[in-house]
Write a protein that holds these residues in place. Structure first.
Motif, PDB file in Angstrom:
ATOM      1  N   ALA A 145      40.376  57.565  44.222  1.00  0.00           N
ATOM      2  CA  ALA A 145      39.866  57.816  42.871  1.00  0.00           C
ATOM      3  C   ALA A 145      39.377  56.547  42.189  1.00  0.00           C
ATOM      4  CB  ALA A 145      40.939  58.488  42.024  1.00  0.00           C
ATOM      5  N   VAL A 146      39.986  55.405  42.494  1.00  0.00           N
ATOM      6  CA  VAL A 146      39.548  54.176  41.817  1.00  0.00           C
ATOM      7  C   VAL A 146      38.498  53.409  42.607  1.00  0.00           C
ATOM      8  CG1 VAL A 146      41.614  53.787  40.473  1.00  0.00           C
ATOM      9  CG2 VAL A 146      41.463  52.811  42.742  1.00  0.00           C
ATOM     10  N   GLY A 147      38.236  53.829  43.826  1.00  0.00           N
ATOM     11  CA  GLY A 147      37.227  53.134  44.629  1.00  0.00           C
ATOM     12  C   GLY A 147      37.817  52.013  45.460  1.00  0.00           C
ATOM     13  N   GLY A 148      38.982  52.271  46.047  1.00  0.00           N
ATOM     14  CA  GLY A 148      39.554  51.284  46.945  1.00  0.00           C
ATOM     15  C   GLY A 148      40.117  50.073  46.209  1.00  0.00           C
ATOM     16  N   TRP A 149      40.527  49.057  46.968  1.00  0.00           N
ATOM     17  CA  TRP A 149      41.125  47.864  46.350  1.00  0.00           C
ATOM     18  C   TRP A 149      40.117  47.148  45.450  1.00  0.00           C
ATOM     19  CZ3 TRP A 149      45.573  45.915  45.033  1.00  0.00           C
ATOM     20  CH2 TRP A 149      45.699  44.555  44.746  1.00  0.00           C
ATOM     21  N   GLU A 150      38.835  47.093  45.886  1.00  0.00           N
ATOM     22  CA  GLU A 150      37.836  46.436  45.030  1.00  0.00           C
ATOM     23  C   GLU A 150      37.676  47.166  43.713  1.00  0.00           C
ATOM     24  OE1 GLU A 150      37.028  44.832  48.837  1.00  0.00           O
ATOM     25  OE2 GLU A 150      35.906  46.673  48.384  1.00  0.00           O
ATOM     26  N   GLY A 151      37.594  48.507  43.832  1.00  0.00           N
ATOM     27  CA  GLY A 151      37.457  49.294  42.609  1.00  0.00           C
ATOM     28  C   GLY A 151      38.653  49.074  41.696  1.00  0.00           C
ATOM     29  N   LEU A 152      39.839  48.998  42.295  1.00  0.00           N
ATOM     30  CA  LEU A 152      41.057  48.775  41.519  1.00  0.00           C
ATOM     31  C   LEU A 152      40.995  47.433  40.809  1.00  0.00           C
ATOM     32  CD1 LEU A 152      43.871  49.898  40.864  1.00  0.00           C
ATOM     33  CD2 LEU A 152      44.746  48.737  42.868  1.00  0.00           C
ATOM     34  N   GLN A 153      40.544  46.409  41.551  1.00  0.00           N
ATOM     35  CA  GLN A 153      40.456  45.079  40.960  1.00  0.00           C
ATOM     36  C   GLN A 153      39.526  45.054  39.761  1.00  0.00           C
ATOM     37  OE1 GLN A 153      39.517  42.739  44.563  1.00  0.00           O
ATOM     38  NE2 GLN A 153      41.167  41.387  43.947  1.00  0.00           N
ATOM     39  N   SER A 154      38.338  45.674  39.922  1.00  0.00           N
ATOM     40  CA  SER A 154      37.381  45.597  38.809  1.00  0.00           C
ATOM     41  C   SER A 154      37.876  46.386  37.610  1.00  0.00           C
ATOM     42  CB  SER A 154      35.984  46.051  39.240  1.00  0.00           C
ATOM     43  OG  SER A 154      36.041  47.339  39.795  1.00  0.00           O
ATOM     44  N   ARG A 155      38.535  47.531  37.856  1.00  0.00           N
ATOM     45  CA  ARG A 155      39.044  48.300  36.724  1.00  0.00           C
ATOM     46  C   ARG A 155      40.198  47.588  36.042  1.00  0.00           C
ATOM     47  NH1 ARG A 155      37.302  53.940  37.220  1.00  0.00           N
ATOM     48  NH2 ARG A 155      36.344  54.159  39.272  1.00  0.00           N
ATOM     49  N   LEU A 156      41.072  46.965  36.843  1.00  0.00           N
ATOM     50  CA  LEU A 156      42.205  46.253  36.241  1.00  0.00           C
ATOM     51  C   LEU A 156      41.750  44.997  35.503  1.00  0.00           C
ATOM     52  CD1 LEU A 156      45.093  46.719  38.795  1.00  0.00           C
ATOM     53  CD2 LEU A 156      44.886  47.649  36.497  1.00  0.00           C
ATOM     54  N   ALA A 157      40.569  44.470  35.899  1.00  0.00           N
ATOM     55  CA  ALA A 157      40.033  43.331  35.160  1.00  0.00           C
ATOM     56  C   ALA A 157      39.743  43.765  33.726  1.00  0.00           C
ATOM     57  CB  ALA A 157      38.768  42.814  35.836  1.00  0.00           C
ATOM     58  N   VAL A 158      39.221  44.994  33.580  1.00  0.00           N
ATOM     59  CA  VAL A 158      38.971  45.538  32.245  1.00  0.00           C
ATOM     60  C   VAL A 158      40.281  45.654  31.477  1.00  0.00           C
ATOM     61  CG1 VAL A 158      38.194  47.577  30.970  1.00  0.00           C
ATOM     62  CG2 VAL A 158      36.935  46.823  32.992  1.00  0.00           C
ATOM     63  N   ALA A 159      41.309  46.189  32.150  1.00  0.00           N
ATOM     64  CA  ALA A 159      42.603  46.365  31.493  1.00  0.00           C
ATOM     65  C   ALA A 159      43.188  45.031  31.067  1.00  0.00           C
ATOM     66  CB  ALA A 159      43.567  47.096  32.425  1.00  0.00           C
ATOM     67  N   ALA A 160      43.064  44.031  31.942  1.00  0.00           N
ATOM     68  CA  ALA A 160      43.663  42.728  31.650  1.00  0.00           C
ATOM     69  C   ALA A 160      42.991  42.062  30.463  1.00  0.00           C
ATOM     70  CB  ALA A 160      43.593  41.829  32.878  1.00  0.00           C
ATOM     71  N   THR A 161      41.652  42.074  30.446  1.00  0.00           N
ATOM     72  CA  THR A 161      40.966  41.417  29.335  1.00  0.00           C
ATOM     73  C   THR A 161      41.227  42.160  28.031  1.00  0.00           C
ATOM     74  OG1 THR A 161      39.008  42.524  30.203  1.00  0.00           O
ATOM     75  CG2 THR A 161      39.126  40.138  30.481  1.00  0.00           C
ATOM     76  N   MET A 162      41.380  43.481  28.134  1.00  0.00           N
ATOM     77  CA  MET A 162      41.707  44.292  26.961  1.00  0.00           C
ATOM     78  C   MET A 162      43.020  43.824  26.335  1.00  0.00           C
ATOM     79  SD  MET A 162      41.266  48.401  27.383  1.00  0.00           S
ATOM     80  CE  MET A 162      42.975  48.792  27.617  1.00  0.00           C
ATOM     81  N   ARG A 163      43.941  43.367  27.177  1.00  0.00           N
ATOM     82  CA  ARG A 163      45.245  42.967  26.681  1.00  0.00           C
ATOM     83  C   ARG A 163      45.336  41.477  26.442  1.00  0.00           C
ATOM     84  NH1 ARG A 163      48.936  45.810  31.038  1.00  0.00           N
ATOM     85  NH2 ARG A 163      50.484  44.390  30.189  1.00  0.00           N
ATOM     86  N   GLY A 164      44.213  40.787  26.582  1.00  0.00           N
ATOM     87  CA  GLY A 164      44.197  39.372  26.238  1.00  0.00           C
ATOM     88  C   GLY A 164      44.556  38.421  27.357  1.00  0.00           C
ATOM     89  N   TYR A 165      44.508  38.887  28.606  1.00  0.00           N
ATOM     90  CA  TYR A 165      44.792  37.975  29.715  1.00  0.00           C
ATOM     91  C   TYR A 165      43.519  37.728  30.498  1.00  0.00           C
ATOM     92  CZ  TYR A 165      49.522  39.482  28.613  1.00  0.00           C
ATOM     93  OH  TYR A 165      50.686  39.769  27.974  1.00  0.00           O
ATOM     94  N   SER A 166      43.588  36.829  31.481  1.00  0.00           N
ATOM     95  CA  SER A 166      42.407  36.590  32.306  1.00  0.00           C
ATOM     96  C   SER A 166      42.179  37.825  33.180  1.00  0.00           C
ATOM     97  CB  SER A 166      42.603  35.341  33.161  1.00  0.00           C
ATOM     98  OG  SER A 166      43.581  35.580  34.136  1.00  0.00           O
ATOM     99  N   PRO A 167      40.929  38.044  33.592  1.00  0.00           N
ATOM    100  CA  PRO A 167      40.590  39.291  34.307  1.00  0.00           C
ATOM    101  C   PRO A 167      41.410  39.526  35.565  1.00  0.00           C
ATOM    102  CG  PRO A 167      38.603  38.083  33.741  1.00  0.00           C
ATOM    103  CD  PRO A 167      39.733  37.197  33.377  1.00  0.00           C
ATOM    104  N   ASP A 168      41.844  38.460  36.255  1.00  0.00           N
ATOM    105  CA  ASP A 168      42.559  38.714  37.499  1.00  0.00           C
ATOM    106  C   ASP A 168      44.076  38.722  37.320  1.00  0.00           C
ATOM    107  OD1 ASP A 168      42.132  35.350  38.909  1.00  0.00           O
ATOM    108  OD2 ASP A 168      42.861  36.089  36.975  1.00  0.00           O
ATOM    109  N   ALA A 169      44.527  38.796  36.069  1.00  0.00           N
ATOM    110  CA  ALA A 169      45.969  38.696  35.806  1.00  0.00           C
ATOM    111  C   ALA A 169      46.774  39.819  36.432  1.00  0.00           C
ATOM    112  CB  ALA A 169      46.222  38.658  34.305  1.00  0.00           C
ATOM    113  N   LEU A 170      46.152  41.004  36.574  1.00  0.00           N
ATOM    114  CA  LEU A 170      46.949  42.125  37.078  1.00  0.00           C
ATOM    115  C   LEU A 170      46.833  42.305  38.594  1.00  0.00           C
ATOM    116  CD1 LEU A 170      46.244  44.691  34.237  1.00  0.00           C
ATOM    117  CD2 LEU A 170      48.390  43.544  34.695  1.00  0.00           C
ATOM    118  N   THR A 171      45.908  41.556  39.211  1.00  0.00           N
ATOM    119  CA  THR A 171      45.754  41.729  40.648  1.00  0.00           C
ATOM    120  C   THR A 171      46.116  40.477  41.423  1.00  0.00           C
ATOM    121  OG1 THR A 171      43.427  41.277  40.292  1.00  0.00           O
ATOM    122  CG2 THR A 171      44.067  43.574  40.611  1.00  0.00           C
ATOM    123  N   HIS A 172      46.706  39.517  40.742  1.00  0.00           N
ATOM    124  CA  HIS A 172      47.170  38.322  41.427  1.00  0.00           C
ATOM    125  C   HIS A 172      48.619  38.078  41.068  1.00  0.00           C
ATOM    126  CE1 HIS A 172      42.891  37.655  41.987  1.00  0.00           C
ATOM    127  NE2 HIS A 172      43.222  36.822  42.937  1.00  0.00           N
TER     128      HIS A 172
END
Lengths: 569, 91
Positions: free
Chosen positions: A204-231
């Motif tokens: 549904a999210v488009g694999g690990w890459e899709g997950l990374q790009s979507r979580l980048a949105v979530a992370a920046t929304m919460r005030g962290y760097s884009p890769d904060a949730l996938t690293h």
């Protein structure tokens, strides 16, 4: 209120599973002839079973629901609980500590403390463990009943009584063996119940890459760097990350003190290794458990991450609900993912898996309790010198009592909703210093009984003081800390405060145990300590090929964990 | 009792139920699971797993009769009455 619609077929799966669970207890009834059968399965269980039970006993509700919640909140960094926390500790207990636990023929962790030190050390551990384990069991029961009420509209009281009743039935009948067999069954159920969720979710999210790009949105929304949730590591240079901890407090607090404190001294899991059929099997138990443990992040954390990813990008018609204070209700991540992607049929299986995880957590606590109560409290202080049949009966009564007390604890948890925070605290207070005591006790023969007891006491007090003088950012109630009046330090998050409490507790216990030991007399001679201390125990003879030996399996498992850490840094 | 027996049996039953369900429901039923008939797919997977474990539990504990005695193969999966070997740390 979110609701899941179950159809009749879903209930069929549930009922069939419950019949099997009790059926296993009934089938094993005939094998419980002595107290050793009841408390330690007669020490006859093969390694693959004790290994999976070791893992599964730890897999309570907190794990499946909690890790899903943490995955949504912290991203892949949650895997630290596994790859930095659990794996090294499991390797250590298997290679270095099992020879003493198993070789000493102690029937419980407190009993080992009596053999190594003295009665008062055993008493301290036995009483604190017994209380902790009842509360743990009760909170498990409470969390499950609450979830079932929220998701399915089931009556709170009925869910509690039915689950408690089922766990009581199979432990009463079959003792530890029944609990272990059911734990292994629960392990497979959890795997098969959650793998489809991961597969569907990733699609549904488009694999690990899709997950990374979507979580980048979530992370920046919460005030962290884009890769904060996938690293998991690159964000730990400072405390400005979702967990609010830096790499030091993570490795020392979680990786060392808290994890080793739990996996190496908590009788809940150690009991499963003690039930193994021989020394090699006992040493292999935690190592066998470590392999699936390494892969569990993909099973329980990923659904939480996917839930956050879908919510942040408004996809697949899925969104995490909000609590009344405006924050996300992370606890509902895993169950709502099940509801979103599973059709009727598989949904029944998924829900059964969820229930199975709750029951295995509760059963683990109850078997640990009934053993510690009968062996370390009843037999030691209330009525020593009775027949084995007497203690077997007491063990069964203790099971009933333990379950009843858990139900009471569940109601207490319902009334005071900060009770879960309280339990987390108690764990840090009790487990952290205990690990220092064991480390010194097993590897330094000069450690004296008085050193151990007072060191443990001082470590626990140090934990309390640290907690009383600090608090996490944004704390509103005294149960979070700072209750000694003056606040010396504010931590960025509760997790950070927890890790540092553990570090200080461990240090205080370690230093005071060493100091007091040097000034007090030893209570046992070298002869009496044979088999209890590293320097006085001949190394176990391993007549298997070198790469099957516990040491090398442990090394392999640790290396694999390091590789996973590097891949997801 | 060999532990693989109840595990195998449970998964066999679950798997067969799911497969039957998956085969008898229309494709519109699976909009939720991204169009995949996940009941059928996972049902088959579980049936295979359950069947394997169940078969292993029967095979590994089989008794073969020779002319003079009955030999029962013991698997490493049961807590049946085997002699309790006290394996002490080599002291």
């Amino acid at each position: 209120m979110p609701n899941i619609q179950l159809t009749q077929i879903d209930y069929v799966f549930l009922v069939i599973y419950l019949i099997f669970v009790v059926g296993i207890g009934v089938a094993l009834k005939g094998r419980v002839k002595t107290s050793t059968d009841f408390f330690l399965s007669g020490r006859r269980i093969p390694a693959w079973i004790t290994g999976l039970a070791f893992l599964s006993a730890n897999l309570g509700a907190q794990e499946v629901i909690g890790m899903g919640a943490s995955g949504a909140k912290y991203g892949i960094a949650t895997a630290h609980f596994y790859w930095v926390g659990a794996i090294p500790a499991m390797a250590f207990v298997g290679i270095f500590m099992m020879p003493f636990y198993y070789g000493s023929r102690a029937r419980s962790v407190p009993e080992y403390l009596r053999l190594r030190f003295d009665e008062k050390t055993r008493a301290f551990n036995a009483f604190s463990f017994a209380i902790m384990t009842i509360f743990s069991s009760g909170i498990s029961l409470y969390a499950m009943s609450l979830l079932l009420q929220l998701l399915l509209g089931w009556s709170f009281a009925v869910s509690m009584l039915v689950s408690a009743g089922i766990v009581l039935a199979y432990i009463f009948l079959g003792g530890l063996t029944s609990a272990i067999y059911n734990e292994v069954l629960q392990f497979f159920l959890i795997v098969f119940g959650f793998v489809p969720l991961v597969l569907l979710g990733l699609k549904a999210v488009g694999g690990w890459e899709g997950l990374q790009s979507r979580l980048a949105v979530a992370a920046t929304m919460r005030g962290y760097s884009p890769d904060a949730l996938t690293h998991s590591w690159s964000v730990l240079g400072t405390t400005n990350n979702p967990m609010g901890v830096d790499w030091f407090s993570l490795t020392m607090g979680l990786g060392f003190v808290l994890s080793f404190g739990y996996w190496c001294t908590d009788f809940l899991v150690v009991q499963r290794a003690m039930a193994a059929e021989n020394m090699t099997a006992a040493r292999r138990t935690p190592l066998i458990a470590a392999v699936p443990k390494m892969l569990f992040p993909f099973l329980v954390i990923l659904p939480g991450m996917i839930a956050m990813a879908l919510t942040a990008t408004h996809s697949a018609g899925f969104a995490l609900p909000l609590k009344s204070d405006g924050t996300y209700n992370f606890d509902l991540a895993a169950p709502l993912m099940l509801a979103r992607f599973y059709p009727s049929g598989l949904l029944g299986v998924g829900l059964t898996a969820l229930l199975a995880s709750f029951m295995s957590g509760m059963a683990g606590n109850v078997t640990a309790f009934n053993t510690v109560f009968t062996v370390d409290i009843y037999e030691s202080y209330l009525k020593p010198g009775q027949s084995d049949a007497h203690y077997l009966k007491v063990g069964k009564i203790a099971t009933v009592f333990g379950i009843a007390a858990s139900i009471l604890a569940a109601y207490v948890a319902a009334k005071f909703n900060n009770i879960m925070d309280l339990l987390q605290l108690v764990f840090a207070f009790v487990n952290a210093p205990l690990f220092a005591t064991f480390l010194l006790g097993m590897f330094w023969k000069r450690t004296t009984a008085n050193g151990a007891f007072f060191g443990l006491l001082l470590g626990t007090v140090a934990a309390a003081i640290h907690h009383g003088l600090t608090c996490p950012a944004g704390a509103t109630s005294l149960i979070k800390g700072g209750w000694l009046g003056h606040i010396l330090h504010v931590y960025p998050s509760e997790m950070a405060q927890n890790f540092w409490t553990a570090i200080f507790a461990w240090l205080a216990c370690f230093v005071s145990t060493v100091t007091i030991s040097l000034f007090t007399k030893r209570s046992q001679t070298d002869d009496e300590l044979q088999g209890l201390v590293y320097a006085l125990t001949p190394k176990p003879v391993e007549d298997v090929i070198w790469w099957k030996r516990p040491l090398w399996v442990g090394v392999a498992v640790t290396v694999a964990a390091v590789i996973l850490n590097v891949v997801f840094r | 009792m060999d532990l693989r027996l109840p595990i195998g049996l449970l998964f066999l039953i679950f798997g067969l139920l799911l497969t039957a369900l998956g085969a008898s429901t229309p494709p519109t039923f699976y909009a939720k699971s991204l169009g995949i008939d996940i009941n059928l797919v996972w049902g088959v997977v579980m049936t295979v797993f359950g069947g394997t474990f169940f078969a292993l539990s029967l095979y590994a504990n089989r008794c073969t009769k020779s002319e003079t005695q009955v030999n029962c193969e013991k698997s490493g999966s049961s807590v049946d009455d085997k002699a309790v070997e006290e394996e002490r740390v080599a002291l």
